[in-house]
Design an enzyme around this catalytic site. Structure first.
Site, PDB file in Angstrom:
ATOM      1  N   ILE A 437       0.706  -1.175  -0.041  1.00 41.07           N
ATOM      2  CA  ILE A 437       0.145   0.074   0.066  1.00 41.07           C
ATOM      3  C   ILE A 437       0.962   1.246  -0.063  1.00 41.07           C
ATOM      4  O   ILE A 437       0.533   2.182  -0.712  1.00 41.07           O
ATOM      5  CB  ILE A 437      -0.962  -0.002   1.177  1.00 41.07           C
ATOM      6  CG1 ILE A 437      -1.949  -1.227   1.190  1.00 41.07           C
ATOM      7  CG2 ILE A 437      -1.856   1.336   1.334  1.00 41.07           C
ATOM      8  CD1 ILE A 437      -2.693  -1.432   2.541  1.00 41.07           C
ATOM      9  N   HIS A 438       1.874   1.318   0.870  1.00 37.42           N
ATOM     10  CA  HIS A 438       2.754   2.592   0.952  1.00 37.42           C
ATOM     11  C   HIS A 438       3.451   2.887  -0.366  1.00 37.42           C
ATOM     12  O   HIS A 438       3.806   2.000  -1.442  1.00 37.42           O
ATOM     13  CB  HIS A 438       3.880   2.093   1.739  1.00 37.42           C
ATOM     14  CG  HIS A 438       3.737   2.655   3.190  1.00 37.42           C
ATOM     15  ND1 HIS A 438       4.580   2.249   4.289  1.00 37.42           N
ATOM     16  CD2 HIS A 438       3.008   3.916   3.727  1.00 37.42           C
ATOM     17  CE1 HIS A 438       4.210   2.869   5.122  1.00 37.42           C
ATOM     18  NE2 HIS A 438       3.289   3.914   5.134  1.00 37.42           N
ATOM     19  N   GLU A 439       3.240   4.371  -0.697  1.00 33.44           N
ATOM     20  CA  GLU A 439       3.857   4.685  -1.854  1.00 33.44           C
ATOM     21  C   GLU A 439       3.404   3.982  -3.023  1.00 33.44           C
ATOM     22  O   GLU A 439       4.214   3.717  -4.090  1.00 33.44           O
ATOM     23  CB  GLU A 439       5.535   4.483  -1.782  1.00 33.44           C
ATOM     24  CG  GLU A 439       6.039   5.332  -0.800  1.00 33.44           C
ATOM     25  CD  GLU A 439       5.764   6.750  -0.454  1.00 33.44           C
ATOM     26  OE1 GLU A 439       5.830   7.226  -1.575  1.00 33.44           O
ATOM     27  OE2 GLU A 439       5.637   7.119   0.693  1.00 33.44           O
ATOM     28  N   GLY A 440       1.987   3.849  -3.032  1.00 36.11           N
ATOM     29  CA  GLY A 440       1.477   3.567  -4.230  1.00 36.11           C
ATOM     30  C   GLY A 440       0.884   2.024  -4.151  1.00 36.11           C
ATOM     31  O   GLY A 440       1.877   1.419  -4.034  1.00 36.11           O
ATOM     32  N   HIS A 445       1.429   0.710  -9.515  1.00 35.53           N
ATOM     33  CA  HIS A 445       2.923   0.105  -9.952  1.00 35.53           C
ATOM     34  C   HIS A 445       2.967  -0.613 -11.376  1.00 35.53           C
ATOM     35  O   HIS A 445       3.851  -0.662 -11.980  1.00 35.53           O
ATOM     36  CB  HIS A 445       3.907  -0.211  -8.963  1.00 35.53           C
ATOM     37  CG  HIS A 445       4.144   0.957  -8.034  1.00 35.53           C
ATOM     38  ND1 HIS A 445       4.922   1.807  -8.254  1.00 35.53           N
ATOM     39  CD2 HIS A 445       3.663   1.198  -6.747  1.00 35.53           C
ATOM     40  CE1 HIS A 445       5.321   2.759  -7.046  1.00 35.53           C
ATOM     41  NE2 HIS A 445       4.381   2.227  -5.999  1.00 35.53           N
TER      42      HIS A 445
END
Length: 591
Positions: A437-440, A445
């Protein structure tokens, strides 16, 4: 004795033998360092991680941050720990010497991050967020802003953040609504709110500087109108600190990673939130991508860190827990064996080892490319930049997804004990879940890899990646025991190339929705191929060596090539299918 949380020898093997990181010190930017000094830095990292971070792991999980009278209270040990990170140079590790930094290679800074994260991921988040914010200021802020903000960030007295996400604009940054109103003195007034801001407020520091995205009044719509600002929690006025009209509206209580606070922040509710612009107007998103891309690599490293801690905890348990006897044993009175002698437990341990070490090798490779890109010159630097850009979504997302599965295997090794809070595996499993979840999200991605990175330079970077893998396959083919693994990866790489070409044709014929419908599957397949490549490289160095350390590398390579690589062919088969069930299914059918 504390449970080990990583293998220093494996880290040294990857840095020195596989990726030849000492060669980076020949670059002018790193000329002030030698490998002896790097080793001392890694030694100090290991010592701080073992002596200070790991002992706080369970306590920080159980004493999660609380919002009390408008301020988030974190574990009391964090104040001294942040000063230790500052005094030891970990926050300023990558910064240029001219800005007060150590100017270490990015690869070494990331190696330290891996060790700290394996010891205590929550505690590690605070200093490395500050490091990312400081690096962004170094790249784009005016000298007077750097002079004011960098020293307290580097010393661990201030916290740095990245403030992007809003309630109605998660990954869709073009929809963000936070406003920036110009003032006659060149400053701005900020009004808006941000959610899920890691370390966005806490009592372990004197102040917080938010690197915040906002839209200047009258700016163009979409991402072209986004600017970057530095916003302090408290600003200085008449020689003293006063509130900068930044209010903590709440703290999120998470399933894991509980020691680091995640804040909901309100900016300028009283119309008095002052900010300084960083760089030029309307270029904020391009600036922020520097911190975002560093953070994406860090997410992959943190995922591997937790998976590493889980692996070593599972390995230690399996080596001491006695249960059952070999299946060919005929004596019911025979002494039970430790469970690490059972084939299925060895399978789970090999799965963890192959994921932890394979993904870590990929992330070290990304660090080397980053260093060559920023400190090298000419075509080598440009090529390194292209390869890093291509692999960033893979390096973030594949370790994140596989970190969950690897940690899950660690829980399974412990059986019922793994499901109990008496053992750390339960905590590691909860903490591992944040990284996809973190950073997209992984889906974002996947679309970035297939829809942007593969396509935007007419496939040049993808072709360069394939050439690099093929070069290493050629070099490894004659090594003892590698003929079959090399042939297997060569076949799968060709299938990936063919599938990529098929999808490119589909983009032209059917449009982006059909083309990108299964981008997440493409990302997974790409990740498998990439980590298999890393294992071939490690396997070639281990081939024929009889020491247990190297035989373990050979076994893990055989496991990954034999058990994980075949999964790629199924994914590629699905990607070549013309069945578009995910597009055709209506939301009302999912009842």
């Amino acid at each position: 004795m504390a449970t080990p949380f990583f293998s220093r020898r494996t880290l040294d093997f990857l840095l020195q033998e596989v990726h030849e990181v000492p060669k980076l010190l020949a670059l002018d930017r790193f000329a002030a360092h030698d490998w002896k000094g790097i080793t001392l830095m890694l030694d100090a990292t290991e010592q701080l991680a073992a002596a200070r971070l790991q002992p706080l792991l369970r306590d920080m999980d159980r004493q999660e941050p609380q919002l009390v009278e408008g301020r988030i209270r974190v574990h009391p040990a964090m104040r001294d720990l942040l000063r230790d990170f500052g005094n030891g140079g970990w926050i300023s590790a990558m910064a240029p010497a001219s800005d007060g930094g150590l100017e270490l290679p990015y690869t070494i800074s990331n190696a330290c991050l891996f060790v700290f994260g394996a010891a205590n991921y929550s505690a590690t988040a605070f200093p490395y967020l500050s490091a990312g914010a400081a690096n962004l200021l170094i790249s784009f802020a005016l000298p007077e802003l750097k002079a004011r903000y960098l020293p307290p960030l580097f010393e661990g007295r201030w916290q740095g953040t990245m403030a992007l996400t809003e309630p109605e604009a998660g990954s869709s940054l073009s929809d963000l609504k936070t406003r920036a109103t110009p003032q006659p003195d060149g400053s701005y007034r900020i009004q808006g709110q941000k959610i899920y801001i890691s370390a966005g407020d806490h009592d372990a520091v004197e102040n917080v500087v938010h690197l915040l995205l906002a839209r200047i009044d009258g700016a163009p719509a979409g991402t072209r109108g986004i600017s970057l600002f530095a916003v302090l929690r408290e600003r200085q006025e008449n020689g003293s600190l006063i509130s900068n009209d930044v209010t903590t509206a709440g703290v999120y209580h998470k399933m894991g990673y509980k020691g680091a606070p995640i804040a909901h922040l309100m900016f300028g509710e009283g119309g008095d939130c002052h900010a300084q612009i960083v760089g030029e107007p309307h270029k904020g998103l391009s600036y922020m991508f520097q911190m975002m891309n560093e953070a994406r690599i860090a997410v992959g490293l943190n995922a591997v860190s937790i998976a590493s801690a889980a692996y070593y905890a599972a390995r230690e348990y399996a080596a001491t827990r006695r249960q059952g006897r070999p299946l060919n044993s005929k004596d019911p009175l025979a002494e039970p064996v430790t469970i690490d002698q059972h084939a299925d437990v060895k399978r789970m341990l090999l799965f963890q080892k192959s994921m932890v070490e394979g993904c870590l090798s990929l992330l070290v490779q990304c660090g080397v490319w980053a260093d060559l890109h920023r400190a090298g010159s000419g075509e080598e630097a440009e090529k390194a930049g292209r390869l890093l850009d291509l692999l960033t979504p893979v390096a973030k997302s594949y370790p994140a997804e596989m970190g969950i599965q690897s940690t899950n295997a660690g829980v399974q090794c412990l059986g019922g004990a793994g499901y109990c809070a008496d053992y750390a595996l339960e905590q590691f499993y909860r903490e591992a879940r944040i990284h996809p979840i973190h950073e997209g999200t992984t889906g974002i991605h996947g679309m970035d890899l297939l829809g942007r990175k593969i396509a935007r330079d007419q496939g040049r970077s993808f072709a360069e990646f394939c050439t690099l893998v093929e070069r290493d396959l050629d070099a490894a083919a004659s090594a003892q025991g590698l003929a079959e693994p090399v042939a297997a990866l060569r076949k799968t790489l060709q299938s990936l190339k063919n599938t990529t070409q098929t999808l490119a044709m589909r983009a032209v014929q059917s449009g982006p929705e059909v083309f990108l419908a299964d981008a997440t599957l493409y990302l997974e397949a790409f990740g498998i191929v990439t980590v298999a490549w890393q294992w071939i490289r490690m396997g070639a160095l281990a081939a024929g060596r009889q020491e247990n350390f190297y035989r373990g590398k050979t076994a893990a390579m055989r496991y990954f090539i034999g058990y994980e690589l075949p999964k790629c062919l199924g994914l590629l088969e699905r990607l070549n299918s013309t069945d578009t069930v995910t597009l055709e299914t209506r939301s009302e059918w999912i009842d």
